[in-house]
Design a protein around this motif. Sequence first.
Motif, PDB file in Angstrom:
ATOM      1  N   LYS A 180      69.510  63.453  -9.589  1.00 19.41           N
ATOM      2  CA  LYS A 180      70.291  62.230  -9.348  1.00 19.41           C
ATOM      3  C   LYS A 180      71.783  62.541  -9.451  1.00 19.41           C
ATOM      4  O   LYS A 180      72.574  62.135  -8.608  1.00 19.41           O
ATOM      5  CB  LYS A 180      69.903  61.155 -10.364  1.00 19.41           C
ATOM      6  N   CYS A 232      79.072  57.879 -17.966  1.00 16.36           N
ATOM      7  CA  CYS A 232      78.161  58.206 -16.858  1.00 16.36           C
ATOM      8  C   CYS A 232      78.809  59.291 -16.022  1.00 16.36           C
ATOM      9  O   CYS A 232      80.035  59.321 -15.887  1.00 16.36           O
ATOM     10  CB  CYS A 232      77.970  56.935 -16.037  1.00 16.36           C
ATOM     11  N   MET A 233      77.991  60.150 -15.430  1.00 16.75           N
ATOM     12  CA  MET A 233      78.555  61.220 -14.599  1.00 16.75           C
ATOM     13  C   MET A 233      79.305  60.650 -13.388  1.00 16.75           C
ATOM     14  O   MET A 233      80.085  61.345 -12.758  1.00 16.75           O
ATOM     15  CB  MET A 233      77.448  62.185 -14.178  1.00 16.75           C
ATOM     16  N   CYS A 244      72.085  54.176 -20.448  1.00 20.53           N
ATOM     17  CA  CYS A 244      71.268  53.925 -19.249  1.00 20.53           C
ATOM     18  C   CYS A 244      69.775  54.154 -19.498  1.00 20.53           C
ATOM     19  O   CYS A 244      68.994  54.153 -18.547  1.00 20.53           O
ATOM     20  CB  CYS A 244      71.772  54.735 -18.064  1.00 20.53           C
ATOM     21  N   TYR A 269      74.281  62.249  -6.218  1.00 21.51           N
ATOM     22  CA  TYR A 269      75.412  61.295  -6.220  1.00 21.51           C
ATOM     23  C   TYR A 269      76.732  62.031  -6.087  1.00 21.51           C
ATOM     24  O   TYR A 269      77.614  61.634  -5.342  1.00 21.51           O
ATOM     25  CB  TYR A 269      75.441  60.513  -7.537  1.00 21.51           C
ATOM     26  N   ASN A 298      74.655  49.254 -19.294  1.00 24.69           N
ATOM     27  CA  ASN A 298      74.775  50.650 -18.850  1.00 24.69           C
ATOM     28  C   ASN A 298      76.109  51.243 -19.315  1.00 24.69           C
ATOM     29  O   ASN A 298      76.983  50.508 -19.788  1.00 24.69           O
ATOM     30  CB  ASN A 298      74.720  50.688 -17.311  1.00 24.69           C
ATOM     31  N   PRO A 299      76.288  52.546 -19.105  1.00 25.09           N
ATOM     32  CA  PRO A 299      77.575  53.156 -19.477  1.00 25.09           C
ATOM     33  C   PRO A 299      78.742  52.534 -18.720  1.00 25.09           C
ATOM     34  O   PRO A 299      78.617  52.198 -17.548  1.00 25.09           O
ATOM     35  CB  PRO A 299      77.404  54.612 -19.039  1.00 25.09           C
ATOM     36  N   GLU A 316      69.304  48.975 -13.201  1.00 26.43           N
ATOM     37  CA  GLU A 316      69.405  50.418 -13.502  1.00 26.43           C
ATOM     38  C   GLU A 316      68.154  51.030 -12.897  1.00 26.43           C
ATOM     39  O   GLU A 316      67.037  50.832 -13.371  1.00 26.43           O
ATOM     40  CB  GLU A 316      69.525  50.728 -14.993  1.00 26.43           C
ATOM     41  N   GLY A 376      72.659  64.941 -18.892  1.00 28.47           N
ATOM     42  CA  GLY A 376      72.572  63.585 -19.458  1.00 28.47           C
ATOM     43  C   GLY A 376      72.608  62.493 -18.412  1.00 28.47           C
ATOM     44  O   GLY A 376      73.127  61.410 -18.664  1.00 28.47           O
ATOM     45  N   CYS A 377      72.021  62.766 -17.257  1.00 28.52           N
ATOM     46  CA  CYS A 377      71.884  61.753 -16.205  1.00 28.52           C
ATOM     47  C   CYS A 377      70.396  61.687 -15.862  1.00 28.52           C
ATOM     48  O   CYS A 377      69.943  62.504 -15.078  1.00 28.52           O
ATOM     49  CB  CYS A 377      72.725  62.110 -14.983  1.00 28.52           C
ATOM     50  N   PRO A 378      69.625  60.786 -16.468  1.00 34.33           N
ATOM     51  CA  PRO A 378      70.014  59.751 -17.420  1.00 34.33           C
ATOM     52  C   PRO A 378      70.324  60.333 -18.797  1.00 34.33           C
ATOM     53  O   PRO A 378      70.051  61.506 -19.069  1.00 34.33           O
ATOM     54  CB  PRO A 378      68.791  58.836 -17.470  1.00 34.33           C
TER      55      PRO A 378
HETATM   56 FE1  F3S Z   1      72.905  57.101 -16.280  1.00 34.49          FE
HETATM   57 FE2  F3S Z   1      75.002  57.221 -14.716  1.00 34.49          FE
HETATM   58 FE3  F3S Z   1      73.023  58.864 -14.335  1.00 34.49          FE
HETATM   59  S1  F3S Z   1      74.068  55.384 -15.489  1.00 34.49           S
HETATM   60  S2  F3S Z   1      71.251  57.671 -14.889  1.00 34.49           S
HETATM   61  S3  F3S Z   1      74.341  58.810 -16.138  1.00 34.49           S
HETATM   62  S4  F3S Z   1      74.138  57.799 -12.745  1.00 34.49           S
END
Ligand code: F3S
Length: 408
Positions: A378, A358-359, A115, A382, A75-76, A134, A298-300
Motif C-alpha cells: 500500500k 501516515c506515510m 489507522c 501510494y 486516523n493519523p 479506513e 508501519g503502513c498500516p
Molecule cells: Fe495507515 Fe496511512 Fe498507511 S493511514 S494504512 S499509514 S496510508
Amino acid sequence: MFLTDEEKRMLDGSMGEGVRKAMDMLVAMGKAFDAERMIKVSRTHVALSGQEGDTYWCELLVNGGARCLIPPTTNPNWDVDSLNPVYPVAPEKLFLAARTEDVYRRIGAIMTHCCTPELAGNVPSFGEHVAFSESSATPYVNSILGARSNRESSVSALASAVTGRTPYYGLHLDENRKGNMLVTVEAELNGAYDWGLLGWVVGMHAGNLVPVIEFKKRAYQWIRPTPEEQLYFTTEAATSGAVAMFHLAGITPEAPTPEKAFGGNKIIKNLTVTRKDLEEAQNLVSDPAGKINLVLLGCPHYTYDQLKEAAALFGGRKTADGVHFWILTSFDAIELAKRSGHLELLRNSGVGVVPDTCMDQPCFDGFRGMLNMTDSAKCAHYQKRRGLPFVLRSLPECIEAAVKGEAK
Ligand code: F3S
C-alpha cells in the motif's frame, strides 16, 4: 426511505444545522443505495487524513453546532512535533494539520490518530453495526471480527458519528456478506509480508466481490493467522481491489466451512494463487532494487509485536550512513515498546519510531525521486503515484538493506 421521528427531527433541522447536514448526507446516500431505513451504529472510526475537503466538512458540521453522538476514533493526522523539525514542510500544510486537529477536537472525536483501531482502542464485537472509514480497517472488522460496516468515507463516517445512524444497506445485510468467488491458495505463506502479497493478488482479481479463501497448505488449515498477517491481507486486498468482505475458510467467524461462507451463492469467479503469483505481485509493485535512502515501515501502523520483531532483527546493528529509518505506529504501541525495552534498542540502531502519522503526509516529500524501501505494498503503491519510488520487500530484508545501505 423510512425515517423514525427522531431521524425526521434530525433532518428538519430541529436538532441544529450541523446535525441536519449530516442526516441530509446520509439520507442521500441511503436513497442512492436503495436503503429502506437507517440503522443505529454503536462505533465509528473516521479516516481523518488532513485533506482539506474532509477538514472542511468537519468544520461545516461543527459550525452548525454538531457534536458526535458516537465519538469516532481517528486516523493519523500528523505528528508535527516529532517530524517537522526533521523534515520541514510548507507553512500552509502545517496550518492545515493544526486546523484539522482543532476541529476534530471540537466535534468530540477521540484523537487516537491510529489507522488500526480494530486491533486496539475501537474493537467491534461479532454482529455489531458500525461505520468505519479506513480501507484496511473496514474489511478487518467485517471479515475477521464479524462486525458490520460498509466502506465508509471520512465524510459519511463523520455523519454517522454525529447522528449515530447509517443507511441499512450493503454489508449490514446478511445476503451481501456471502461469498461469490473461490480463491484456492497453493502457496505456502510465511509471515505477514506473504499475507500482504496474497491480499494484493486477491484484490486485483476480486474487485468488489466477496472472496472465500481456501488454503491447501496444512499449516493454515489448523493454525490461525496472527492479527498482523490478517491485517496485511486486508490492507492489500483493499488497495489493489475494493474488497470490503472476505472469508478465510475454517478461520473467520462467518466461514466455519466453505459451504457456510458461500451460503448457497453461485461462484462467479475462481482463482488459484501459487508462489509464482506472489513473486509477480512483488515485482509489479516494487521499484528495482539499489542503494536506498529511506526505510519506511508501519503502513498500516506497526503493532507492539512488530516493533519487538524489528528490534530483534537489528540485533544491535545500526543503519548505514545516509539511510533514514522510520517506523509509524500508535502511541500505545510506543509506550509498551518503551516499557519493555524494545524502543531503546530500536533508537540505538538508528530507527525513529513515531506515533500519529501516515506515510502519506507531506513530511516525507523530501524523498521524492530517491529510492526508498518498505514492507507495505500500500505504501509503495501510494507513494509511487506521488513520485517516491519504493523497493518492496519483507521486514527482515528491509532491515538487512538498512544496515548495508542497499536493497537486493
Ligand atoms: Fe495507515 Fe496511512 Fe498507511 S493511514 S494504512 S499509514 S496510508
